[in-house]
Design a protein around this motif. Structure first.
Motif, PDB file in Angstrom:
ATOM      1  N   ARG A  15       0.833  -1.209   0.000  1.00  0.00           N
ATOM      2  CA  ARG A  15       0.000   0.000   0.000  1.00  0.00           C
ATOM      3  C   ARG A  15       0.866   1.257   0.000  1.00  0.00           C
TER       4      ARG A  15
ATOM      5  N   ASP B 283       0.751   4.096  -2.728  1.00  0.00           N
ATOM      6  CA  ASP B 283       0.438   5.477  -2.328  1.00  0.00           C
ATOM      7  C   ASP B 283       1.589   6.440  -2.615  1.00  0.00           C
TER       8      ASP B 283
ATOM      9  N   ARG C 255       2.117   7.143   5.191  1.00  0.00           N
ATOM     10  CA  ARG C 255       1.099   7.476   6.201  1.00  0.00           C
ATOM     11  C   ARG C 255       0.117   6.347   6.506  1.00  0.00           C
ATOM     12  N   SER C 256      -0.599   5.852   5.515  1.00  0.00           N
ATOM     13  CA  SER C 256      -1.634   4.853   5.793  1.00  0.00           C
ATOM     14  C   SER C 256      -1.035   3.534   6.282  1.00  0.00           C
TER      15      SER C 256
ATOM     16  N   GLN D 290      -0.074   3.961   9.964  1.00  0.00           N
ATOM     17  CA  GLN D 290      -1.322   3.981  10.752  1.00  0.00           C
ATOM     18  C   GLN D 290      -1.859   2.565  10.943  1.00  0.00           C
ATOM     19  N   SER D 291      -1.883   1.777   9.882  1.00  0.00           N
ATOM     20  CA  SER D 291      -2.393   0.399   9.972  1.00  0.00           C
ATOM     21  C   SER D 291      -1.548  -0.447  10.914  1.00  0.00           C
TER      22      SER D 291
END
Length: 195
Positions: A69, A73, A77-78, A81-82
């Motif tokens: 991911r 991206d 960031r994501s 966070q995950s």
């Protein structure tokens, strides 16, 4: 009551431990994937600060999914966070109280009120973010007074956070250039003791 505090050996999680130590039996918990042995830096900092330490191994599938991911991206960031949310879930399975060093002005990771309440409801735990009301200036002043810190470019500071292992996974799959494309230059810290 025992509190499992997510711990990277950085200044935020270290300061959180100091803030919680008068109220809980704090155990510093580092989540990792087994990609590198950098979790040992967190263990060494926990020892220097006088706290017990535990490591929790997260599923390799999480690392695989989030790095894909992140590459798609073009930024971390994501994925970060995950991983942070997965680490909180793993800690919640073992502790009655879970905490982290997220602060008021963090961009990532952050824990929303909805995520915190969901974690508490699903696991029957208390979630605590002792720095959630502190801005960067207040944290920096407290750290300067109470902790001995080394800092530098993210890839040079030896610490036990998710980023180190995710960088290693990305480099092994897509090469060094992919790491540099995904992760912006930024400074990291590692606490090496109390003042």
């Amino acid at each position: 009551m025992e509190c499992g505090l997510l711990f990277s050996a950085g200044k935020d999680s270290s300061l959180s431990a100091l803030l919680l130590e008068n109220f809980y039996d704090v155990k510093l918990v580092t989540a990792h994937f087994g990609i590198t042995d950098d979790w040992q830096y967190a263990r060494d900092t926990a020892e220097a600060l006088g706290f017990p330490f535990e490591r929790i191994q997260l599923s390799d599938g999480i690392a695989t999914d989030v790095t894909a991911r992140m590459r798609e991206d073009g930024f971390p960031r994501s994925g970060i966070q995950s991983v942070h949310e997965a680490a909180l879930e793993a800690a919640a399975a073992e502790y009655d109280v879970v905490a982290d060093g997220t602060r008021r002005d963090d961009r990532v990771p952050t824990i929303s009120r909805a995520v915190a309440q969901s974690l508490e409801d699903r696991y029957g735990v208390d979630y605590i973010a002792p720095l959630s009301g502190f801005g960067r200036g207040a944290i920096d002043r407290l750290v300067e007074e109470h902790l001995i810190v080394e800092s530098g470019a993210s890839e040079t500071v030896q610490k036990g956070d998710y980023e180190t292992e995710l960088r290693a996974r990305i480099e092994s799959r897509w090469g060094r250039d992919a790491v540099e494309e995904i992760f912006p230059d930024h400074e990291q810290t590692r606490v090496i003791g109390r003042t």
